[in-house]
Write an enzyme that holds these catalytic residues in place. Structure first.
Site, PDB file in Angstrom:
ATOM      1  CE1 TYR A 180      -3.143  -2.901   0.064  1.00 36.60           C
ATOM      2  CE2 TYR A 180      -3.156  -2.848   2.453  1.00 36.60           C
ATOM      3  CZ  TYR A 180      -3.560  -3.422   1.263  1.00 36.60           C
ATOM      4  OH  TYR A 180      -4.374  -4.527   1.283  1.00 36.60           O
ATOM      5  CG  HIS A 239      -0.907  -8.434  -0.380  1.00 34.80           C
ATOM      6  ND1 HIS A 239      -0.488  -7.133  -0.204  1.00 34.80           N
ATOM      7  CD2 HIS A 239      -2.190  -8.354  -0.815  1.00 34.80           C
ATOM      8  CE1 HIS A 239      -1.474  -6.313  -0.534  1.00 34.80           C
ATOM      9  NE2 HIS A 239      -2.513  -7.026  -0.916  1.00 34.80           N
TER      10      HIS A 239
HETATM   11  P1  NAD Z   1     -13.342  -0.166   0.945  1.00 40.60           P
HETATM   12  O1  NAD Z   1     -14.447  -0.879   0.285  1.00 40.60           O
HETATM   13  O2  NAD Z   1     -13.200  -0.310   2.412  1.00 40.60           O
HETATM   14  O3  NAD Z   1     -13.404   1.381   0.521  1.00 40.60           O
HETATM   15  C1  NAD Z   1     -12.458   2.302   0.987  1.00 40.60           C
HETATM   16  C2  NAD Z   1     -12.743   3.671   0.385  1.00 40.60           C
HETATM   17  O4  NAD Z   1     -14.002   4.143   0.881  1.00 40.60           O
HETATM   18  C3  NAD Z   1     -11.723   4.721   0.778  1.00 40.60           C
HETATM   19  O5  NAD Z   1     -11.561   5.614  -0.301  1.00 40.60           O
HETATM   20  C4  NAD Z   1     -12.377   5.440   1.951  1.00 40.60           C
HETATM   21  O6  NAD Z   1     -11.943   6.771   2.083  1.00 40.60           O
HETATM   22  C5  NAD Z   1     -13.843   5.380   1.562  1.00 40.60           C
HETATM   23  N1  NAD Z   1     -14.747   5.381   2.728  1.00 40.60           N
HETATM   24  C6  NAD Z   1     -14.580   4.773   3.932  1.00 40.60           C
HETATM   25  N2  NAD Z   1     -15.649   4.995   4.724  1.00 40.60           N
HETATM   26  C7  NAD Z   1     -16.513   5.762   4.009  1.00 40.60           C
HETATM   27  C8  NAD Z   1     -17.785   6.321   4.281  1.00 40.60           C
HETATM   28  N3  NAD Z   1     -18.401   6.148   5.448  1.00 40.60           N
HETATM   29  N4  NAD Z   1     -18.379   7.058   3.297  1.00 40.60           N
HETATM   30  C9  NAD Z   1     -17.804   7.247   2.101  1.00 40.60           C
HETATM   31  N5  NAD Z   1     -16.591   6.741   1.788  1.00 40.60           N
HETATM   32  C10 NAD Z   1     -15.951   6.004   2.736  1.00 40.60           C
HETATM   33  O7  NAD Z   1     -12.006  -0.666   0.208  1.00 40.60           O
HETATM   34  P2  NAD Z   1     -10.519  -0.972   0.688  1.00 40.60           P
HETATM   35  O8  NAD Z   1      -9.902   0.150   1.428  1.00 40.60           O
HETATM   36  O9  NAD Z   1      -9.821  -1.488  -0.516  1.00 40.60           O
HETATM   37  O10 NAD Z   1     -10.683  -2.229   1.656  1.00 40.60           O
HETATM   38  C11 NAD Z   1     -10.572  -2.127   3.064  1.00 40.60           C
HETATM   39  C12 NAD Z   1      -9.239  -2.636   3.572  1.00 40.60           C
HETATM   40  O11 NAD Z   1      -9.146  -4.057   3.416  1.00 40.60           O
HETATM   41  C13 NAD Z   1      -8.015  -2.092   2.823  1.00 40.60           C
HETATM   42  O12 NAD Z   1      -7.695  -0.791   3.255  1.00 40.60           O
HETATM   43  C14 NAD Z   1      -6.988  -3.135   3.156  1.00 40.60           C
HETATM   44  O13 NAD Z   1      -6.489  -2.935   4.451  1.00 40.60           O
HETATM   45  C15 NAD Z   1      -7.811  -4.429   3.132  1.00 40.60           C
HETATM   46  N6  NAD Z   1      -7.772  -5.084   1.789  1.00 40.60           N
HETATM   47  C16 NAD Z   1      -6.939  -6.139   1.616  1.00 40.60           C
HETATM   48  C17 NAD Z   1      -6.841  -6.729   0.373  1.00 40.60           C
HETATM   49  C18 NAD Z   1      -5.891  -7.878   0.201  1.00 40.60           C
HETATM   50  O14 NAD Z   1      -5.237  -8.283   1.153  1.00 40.60           O
HETATM   51  N7  NAD Z   1      -5.760  -8.429  -0.967  1.00 40.60           N
HETATM   52  C19 NAD Z   1      -7.592  -6.283  -0.697  1.00 40.60           C
HETATM   53  C20 NAD Z   1      -8.476  -5.224  -0.499  1.00 40.60           C
HETATM   54  C21 NAD Z   1      -8.557  -4.648   0.765  1.00 40.60           C
END
Ligand code: NAD
Length: 321
Positions: free
Chosen positions: A56, A122
């Site tokens: 990230y 990952h």
């Molecule tokens: P998400 O679906 O959680 O969306 C995040 C986005 O939504 C960000 O831009 C954030 O600012 C926004 N957001 C958060 N709360 C909000 C709200 N209440 N209203 C409007 N917008 C809002 O997607 P993500 O961040 O990709 O997934 C969550 C976490 O999961 C990641 O940060 C990561 O830590 C993990 N993740 C891991 C993998 C992997 O290991 N392969 C893949 C995807 C995500």
């Protein structure tokens, strides 16, 4: 905040987890001070599970999170990853035993700690399954033996591969993303039964489908097919017209999954933390949910191709098609 035990690990984790990828500017540049405030606000509101990766922001998120957790390390469960470092094959990935050991040392330094609670391989769909099982996971388990990590897991998009590897090898956790939310509930059928039987902790990431289920909408790199993006935009409009917020609905929906221990939302603003914490313990409004699911029904469970072709999900369509 509600806390549950993460599979057989014994770790008590908040059902809402802090996804730290936005701290690495993955969704656009952020204000670093505001990001640190979001981390502190999350801890104050009872969030204790933090998920990050060297990938990230190509190490930026780990550095920012390490700084923000400087005086709070022992209050949180810290999960990071190994194996993914850049965007493209072949250079962006290295699941070799040697790189995994070095990767953990680098993460420990950036995170300002001497142990990682959960180390995850990952996005395993970018590697041959035999190497993950035969080389990567044994290297991770050796680090567990050495006391540098407490538990090991795998992450990815391709649910069938995650299930296959979790059936074959010993893992403490499995994380999948965009597979249990308003657009896609495949996690429930494909992975949840195995999690119940084998006892690993099930982690659901990206309940907003990587921002698709929000008023801001998808970032330009989003892999979802155009039909899915259009349906999500229509659903967001439907909510707005009724004075509701689709992100709130999406989070309430995802948090209702009985077999998922923690749902990870990406956050870099204290305001989002407050709003997302407010969704905990709240059921979705039934009429609003029914209306949104009607709009999304034509694109339900549409998956895109991710990783090596040999690991594609059955029936997956090309990215952005
Ligand atoms: P998400 O679906 O959680 O969306 C995040 C986005 O939504 C960000 O831009 C954030 O600012 C926004 N957001 C958060 N709360 C909000 C709200 N209440 N209203 C409007 N917008 C809002 O997607 P993500 O961040 O990709 O997934 C969550 C976490 O999961 C990641 O940060 C990561 O830590 C993990 N993740 C891991 C993998 C992997 O290991 N392969 C893949 C995807 C995500």
């Amino acid at each position: 905040m509600i806390h549950h035990t993460l599979g057989d690990t014994g770790l008590r984790v908040s059902i809402l987890g802090f996804g730290a990828s936005p701290l690495g500017n993955e969704f656009g540049s952020i204000d670093a001070a505001e990001g640190a405030r979001a981390v502190r606000c999350a801890i104050e509101r009872g969030i204790n599970y933090f998920d990050v990766s060297p990938y990230y922001g190509r190490t930026l998120a780990e550095s920012r999170l390490g700084e923000a957790l400087r005086d709070h390390r022992h209050e949180v469960i810290l999960a990071t990853k190994c194996g993914r470092y850049g965007k493209e094959l072949p250079d962006g990935f290295d699941f070799s035993a040697q790189r995994i050991a070095r990767s953990v040392e680098e993460s420990l330094a950036r995170l300002r700690t001497d142990y990682i609670d959960v180390l995850q391989a990952h996005d395993i769909e970018f590697e041959h399954r035999e190497r993950i099982i035969g080389e990567t996971l044994p290297a991770m388990r050796a680090l567990k033996q050495a006391g540098k990590v407490r538990f090991v897991g795998i992450t990815g998009y391709a649910l069938h591969l995650l299930r296959d590897v979790a059936e074959t090898a010993d893992v403490d956790t499995v994380l999948s993303y965009c597979r249990y939310d308003l657009l896609d509930t495949s996690l429930d059928d494909v992975l949840a039964p195995t999690a119940r039987r084998k006892g690993f902790g099930l982690i659901n990431a990206s309940p907003l489908h990587m921002r698709l289920l929000s008023d801001t909408g998808a970032p330009e790199w989003h892999p979802a097919p155009k039909s899915v993006v259009a349906a999500a935009e229509a659903a967001a409009r439907y909510c707005r017209e009724r004075g509701a917020d689709i992100a709130d609905l999406a989070l309430r929906f995802a948090l209702g999954h009985g077999n998922v221990t923690t749902t990870l939302v990406g956050m870099s603003k204290a305001g989002h933390v407050e709003r997302n914490v407010a969704a905990v313990g709240q059921a979705p409004g039934p009429d609003l949910l029914a209306g949104v699911l009607r709009i999304l029904a034509p694109v339900a469970n549409v998956a895109w191709q991710e990783g090596l072709p040999e690991n594609y999900e059955p029936g997956a369509v090309p990215k952005g098609s």
